[in-house]
Enzyme design. Structure first.
Site, PDB file in Angstrom:
ATOM      1  N   HIS A  84      -0.995   7.497 -19.130  1.00  0.00           N
ATOM      2  CA  HIS A  84       0.827   5.837 -18.703  1.00  0.00           C
ATOM      3  C   HIS A  84       1.050   5.937 -20.060  1.00  0.00           C
ATOM      4  O   HIS A  84       0.712   5.460 -20.973  1.00  0.00           O
ATOM      5  CB  HIS A  84      -0.344   4.666 -17.817  1.00  0.00           C
ATOM      6  CG  HIS A  84      -0.066   4.415 -16.521  1.00  0.00           C
ATOM      7  ND1 HIS A  84      -1.528   3.993 -16.575  1.00  0.00           N
ATOM      8  CD2 HIS A  84      -0.034   5.827 -15.682  1.00  0.00           C
ATOM      9  CE1 HIS A  84      -1.826   3.918 -14.800  1.00  0.00           C
ATOM     10  NE2 HIS A  84      -0.634   4.438 -14.785  1.00  0.00           N
TER      11      HIS A  84
ATOM     12  N   GLU B  82       1.341   2.647 -23.106  1.00  0.00           N
ATOM     13  CA  GLU B  82       0.282   2.411 -23.193  1.00  0.00           C
ATOM     14  C   GLU B  82      -0.148   3.255 -24.755  1.00  0.00           C
ATOM     15  O   GLU B  82      -1.047   3.877 -24.470  1.00  0.00           O
ATOM     16  CB  GLU B  82      -0.449   2.972 -22.252  1.00  0.00           C
ATOM     17  CG  GLU B  82      -0.126   2.255 -20.710  1.00  0.00           C
ATOM     18  CD  GLU B  82      -1.207   2.301 -19.511  1.00  0.00           C
ATOM     19  OE1 GLU B  82      -2.627   2.473 -19.816  1.00  0.00           O
ATOM     20  OE2 GLU B  82      -1.306   1.618 -18.143  1.00  0.00           O
TER      21      GLU B  82
ATOM     22  N   ARG C  94       6.267   4.207 -17.430  1.00  0.00           N
ATOM     23  CA  ARG C  94       4.790   4.351 -17.385  1.00  0.00           C
ATOM     24  C   ARG C  94       4.897   5.952 -16.385  1.00  0.00           C
ATOM     25  O   ARG C  94       3.278   6.719 -16.943  1.00  0.00           O
ATOM     26  CB  ARG C  94       4.527   3.796 -16.283  1.00  0.00           C
ATOM     27  CG  ARG C  94       3.360   3.252 -15.401  1.00  0.00           C
ATOM     28  CD  ARG C  94       3.089   2.501 -14.544  1.00  0.00           C
ATOM     29  NE  ARG C  94       1.875   2.640 -13.511  1.00  0.00           N
ATOM     30  CZ  ARG C  94       1.147   1.662 -13.772  1.00  0.00           C
ATOM     31  NH1 ARG C  94       0.950   1.160 -14.156  1.00  0.00           N
ATOM     32  NH2 ARG C  94       0.040   1.643 -12.719  1.00  0.00           N
TER      33      ARG C  94
ATOM     34  N   HIS D 235      -6.984   3.687 -20.662  1.00  0.00           N
ATOM     35  CA  HIS D 235      -4.989   3.079 -20.885  1.00  0.00           C
ATOM     36  C   HIS D 235      -6.100   1.338 -21.433  1.00  0.00           C
ATOM     37  O   HIS D 235      -6.719   1.305 -22.203  1.00  0.00           O
ATOM     38  CB  HIS D 235      -5.315   2.752 -19.152  1.00  0.00           C
ATOM     39  CG  HIS D 235      -5.736   3.896 -18.138  1.00  0.00           C
ATOM     40  ND1 HIS D 235      -4.614   3.450 -17.479  1.00  0.00           N
ATOM     41  CD2 HIS D 235      -6.443   4.408 -18.007  1.00  0.00           C
ATOM     42  CE1 HIS D 235      -4.338   4.999 -16.773  1.00  0.00           C
ATOM     43  NE2 HIS D 235      -5.921   4.868 -17.006  1.00  0.00           N
TER      44      HIS D 235
ATOM     45  N   GLU E 244      -9.805  -0.216 -20.101  1.00  0.00           N
ATOM     46  CA  GLU E 244      -8.280  -0.742 -20.256  1.00  0.00           C
ATOM     47  C   GLU E 244      -8.504  -1.344 -21.735  1.00  0.00           C
ATOM     48  O   GLU E 244      -9.444  -2.605 -22.151  1.00  0.00           O
ATOM     49  CB  GLU E 244      -7.974  -2.271 -19.176  1.00  0.00           C
ATOM     50  CG  GLU E 244      -7.865  -1.565 -17.819  1.00  0.00           C
ATOM     51  CD  GLU E 244      -6.304  -1.307 -17.869  1.00  0.00           C
ATOM     52  OE1 GLU E 244      -5.830  -0.818 -18.554  1.00  0.00           O
ATOM     53  OE2 GLU E 244      -6.523  -0.448 -16.987  1.00  0.00           O
TER      54      GLU E 244
END
Lengths: 96, 306
Positions: free
Chosen positions: B66, B69, B124, B193, B267
């Site tokens: 993405h 990020e 994104r 991510h 994440e």
């Protein structure tokens, strides 16, 4: 280049499933141009949404009317981007 | 040189590609660059290969699928430097590299990443046009052939979670699919991510537990404990569907179904104070703490061959 002047990041805390449903409805309002960084899923997880400046009034009114709690996490997204850009330029000018 | 590279700031694609070439030039005995394909806009899909011998099983890391990020790509740069720095010094990493190759794709979605630098910092998705729509791009983390088209992805090209017209329609995804299949011996696959501080394992598209769930959960606990030992960053862990939400067509659901048992997705920091705009002074702390978790996963992979 797209700018984000006046856009805010709101962190919304839903207290129950009914508020999550309301937030899902909000997310389907395409004309608001909302960018959900964290989707409304469950009341245990906060919802982060970037709200374009032109939609701030409507979104805040919606949240207020439905007594949904929120905090402003980023006051002006573009300010933060400008800081980021300044920092990148500063280091780019360093001799390698 | 990569010693002079500024790890505490964000970099554009050219700078990252220069870093990759410098790293290879400085460490040609350990590192090579392989190009696994091309993006829609014909950018090379560069993967760093860290290897000390032939015919080894592999461990895969990717960052930045993405594009917005940014702390993930920045962390990927730091990981690459960390590997060459610690090889020969850290006995655990050295032993891992004596038995496994490590693959690292720092910019998994280069078109999107370039676009975040030139046009829209909040982009994104990929940058492939969608026929019949004015909206561009596909969410590459909904484009994999694992419950593709199911709940937790969108059929609307104008949404951030648009799955694409078919599984593996995106060249950025297809390139990894082809690589994984042709390699055939990847034993761990970690897709990174940000944000929201989670370590997740399959599945996202179904609530049926992965058959290795108990082991994956225990390893996630171990990895998160290691991560938290540095800065006490609060992390949660679990399967994707139980920890965040149902998400179909996700990367690690596909890799797990391909037989890569140790499939995880991270994440990274933060919890919403800055979101995708994490200040650059947090790049190195983020990478440092994440590295401890990656080491835990690699060490477990080495100790539990299958």
């Amino acid at each position: 280049k797209k700018t984000f002047e006046g856009d805010q990041l709101l962190q919304i805390t839903a207290k129950d499933e009914a508020q999550i449903s309301l937030l899902k409805e909000l997310s389907e309002q395409e004309h608001l141009g909302l960018d959900f960084w964290r989707e409304p899923v469950h009341e245990s997880l906060p919802v982060d949404v970037r709200v374009p400046f032109h939609s701030l009034q409507a979104v805040r009114a919606f949240l207020g009317y439905n007594q949904i709690q929120y905090n402003v996490m980023i006051m002006d997204v573009q300010d933060l981007l400008d800081d980021e850009q300044r920092e990148m330029v500063k280091y780019r000018s360093f001799p390698r | 040189s990569t010693d002079d590279f500024v790890y505490t700031t964000y970099h554009d694609l050219n700078s990252i590609n220069s870093f990759i070439d410098m790293l290879v030039a400085e460490n040609s005995n350990l590192v090579s660059k392989i190009v696994i394909g091309q993006s829609y806009e014909n950018r090379p899909l560069n993967v760093l290969k860290f290897s000390t011998g032939a015919n080894r099983p592999g461990i895969w890391f990717d960052t930045g699928i993405h594009s917005r990020e940014w702390v993930t790509q920045a962390s990927g740069i730091w990981f690459a430097k960390k590997i060459v720095t610690d090889y020969g010094r850290d006995p655990v990493l050295t032993d891992i590299l004596s038995n496994y190759d490590i693959f690292l794709e720092i910019v998994t979605n280069p078109d999107g990443f370039a676009y975040t630098h030139s046009n829209d910092r909040m982009w994104r998705k990929t940058r492939k046009p969608n026929s019949g729509s004015s909206c561009v791009g596909v969410d590459p983390n909904r484009n994999w052939d694992a419950g593709f088209g199911g709940a937790g992805s969108s059929s609307n090209p104008c949404t951030e979670t648009y799955r694409g017209p078919s599984a593996h329609s995106e060249p950025e995804v297809k390139a990894i699919v082809d690589f994984v299949k042709s390699h055939g011996k990847l034993k761990a696959f970690v897709s990174i991510h940000n944000y929201s501080q989670m370590l997740l394992y399959p599945y996202g598209y179904t609530s049926t537990p992965a058959k290795d769930q108990a082991e994956l959960h225990e390893l996630a606990r171990k990895a998160v404990t290691a991560l938290q030992s540095l800065y006490s960053t609060r992390y949660t862990y679990g399967s994707i569907i139980t920890t965040i939400y149902q998400a179909s067509g996700g990367t690690i659901d596909w890799t797990y179904n391909q037989g890569i048992k140790y499939s995880y997705t991270f994440e990274l920091r933060d919890t919403g104070r800055y979101g995708f705009l994490l200040p650059a002074d947090q790049i190195v702390p983020t990478a440092e703490e994440t590295w401890l978790a990656l080491m835990a996963i690699m060490e477990h992979t080495r100790n539990n061959p299958y």
